[in-house]
Design a protein around this motif. Sequence first.
Motif, PDB file in Angstrom:
ATOM      1  N   GLN A 144      -6.571   7.768 -12.707  1.00  0.00           N
ATOM      2  CA  GLN A 144      -6.977   7.233 -11.433  1.00  0.00           C
ATOM      3  C   GLN A 144      -6.067   7.857 -10.268  1.00  0.00           C
ATOM      4  N   TYR A 155      -0.219  -6.805 -10.960  1.00  0.00           N
ATOM      5  CA  TYR A 155      -0.205  -6.321 -12.309  1.00  0.00           C
ATOM      6  C   TYR A 155       0.483  -7.578 -13.541  1.00  0.00           C
ATOM      7  N   ASP A 195       1.825  -4.795   1.100  1.00  0.00           N
ATOM      8  CA  ASP A 195       1.935  -3.622   2.412  1.00  0.00           C
ATOM      9  C   ASP A 195       3.113  -4.173   3.289  1.00  0.00           C
ATOM     10  N   VAL A 221      -1.074  -6.782  -2.071  1.00  0.00           N
ATOM     11  CA  VAL A 221      -2.286  -5.934  -1.860  1.00  0.00           C
ATOM     12  C   VAL A 221      -2.651  -5.505  -3.531  1.00  0.00           C
ATOM     13  N   GLY A 222      -1.501  -5.804  -4.374  1.00  0.00           N
ATOM     14  CA  GLY A 222      -1.624  -5.467  -5.697  1.00  0.00           C
ATOM     15  C   GLY A 222      -1.046  -6.420  -6.930  1.00  0.00           C
ATOM     16  N   ILE A 225      -1.135   6.657  -3.397  1.00  0.00           N
ATOM     17  CA  ILE A 225      -1.891   5.979  -4.536  1.00  0.00           C
ATOM     18  C   ILE A 225      -0.753   5.269  -5.862  1.00  0.00           C
ATOM     19  N   TRP A 241      -3.605   1.142  -6.653  1.00  0.00           N
ATOM     20  CA  TRP A 241      -4.098   0.619  -5.151  1.00  0.00           C
ATOM     21  C   TRP A 241      -3.536   1.925  -4.062  1.00  0.00           C
ATOM     22  N   ARG A 242      -4.327   1.766  -3.176  1.00  0.00           N
ATOM     23  CA  ARG A 242      -3.778   2.676  -1.987  1.00  0.00           C
ATOM     24  C   ARG A 242      -2.924   1.874  -1.143  1.00  0.00           C
ATOM     25  N   ASN A 243      -1.417   2.469  -0.865  1.00  0.00           N
ATOM     26  CA  ASN A 243      -0.676   1.728  -0.096  1.00  0.00           C
ATOM     27  C   ASN A 243       0.241   2.812   0.474  1.00  0.00           C
ATOM     28  N   GLY A 301       0.826   2.389  -8.867  1.00  0.00           N
ATOM     29  CA  GLY A 301       0.371   1.607  -9.927  1.00  0.00           C
ATOM     30  C   GLY A 301       1.811   1.006 -10.287  1.00  0.00           C
ATOM     31  N   PRO A 320      -4.303  -1.229 -13.082  1.00  0.00           N
ATOM     32  CA  PRO A 320      -5.016  -0.505 -11.714  1.00  0.00           C
ATOM     33  C   PRO A 320      -3.939  -0.131 -10.942  1.00  0.00           C
ATOM     34  N   SER A 328       7.818  -4.849  -3.939  1.00  0.00           N
ATOM     35  CA  SER A 328       7.323  -5.119  -5.136  1.00  0.00           C
ATOM     36  C   SER A 328       8.261  -5.650  -6.107  1.00  0.00           C
TER      37      SER A 328
END
Length: 308
Positions: free
Chosen positions: A183, A121, A112, A118-119, A162, A156-158, A164, A154, A92
């Motif tokens: 979430q 923000y 990933d 995959v995400g 879970i 994400w599953r990674n 964020g 949001p 990230s």
Amino acid sequence: MRMINVAAAQMGPIQRAEGRDVVVRRMLALMDEAKAKGADLIVYPELALTTFFPRWYMENRADADGWFEREMPNDAVRPLFDRAARHEIAMSFGYAELTPDGHHFNTAILTDRTGNIVGKYRKIHLPGHAEFDPERTHQHLEKRYFEPGDLGFPVWRNLGGIMGMAVCNDRRWPETYRVMGLQGVEMVLIGYNTPSVNAQKGDEGPEKRLFHNRLSAQAGAYQNSCWVIAVAKAGDEDGHRLIGGSIIVNPDGEIVTEAKTEDDELLVHPCDLDATAFGKETIFNFAAHRRTEHYGLITSRTGAIPPT
């Protein structure tokens, strides 16, 4: 246990004249160190590819566009994605995003283990101001160069959990963590570039700013029973110092490791995502204890209005 070995990759200063090639080489070195230490995930700071350019006032807003990325990945950062895929490390990092239709955001992405994004923000809580302010000791022009994020908070599953993301000033706002907490977030990744001195309050220096950094991350982690990975870009950028203090915080709000320098520095810690379960099932069991009928002001009002 669901273990993720997390590498918080604090970065030292990036000077205005330094190109992305210099920065990416430093990021690759941190990634190689993370791989050698068995990391599953590496987290870099906000605006990891450039200096913290909102300190510079440009009358023509478009003159700042050279600091923005028009696509991700691009040729400059492709080595990061390739190396991450080869190492099978998720990553990230934050950067300035210029969209094809001309919008400017302070953005973070999550990949990933194969290097696929995959995400995404986009920073929501923009601090600072939009016009040159002669009363400040230094400028903080995020409101000039960025628009508020439009993707919400949001998750994400990674990596079997879970996750964020948030960016810098977002970490000071409890709503940031709570929306992700609702979430089921188990790990929040935060990059920041925080000036060592408050431009409007000169006696608020590094010690107080580091205290607030810890306080914000620890409260968010505890109140939502999640891991928080808060990673700085630090040190003296062209005479403007940024705090370090990168930390990994566990779901009890305890700091488990903290950076000791204002340079490139890697913190690695095994984070058990199952450690989030106890808090989520007991004191912060939202379904059992939240009383939304009393929270209306949180979304119906922005500014505080004292009673008459």
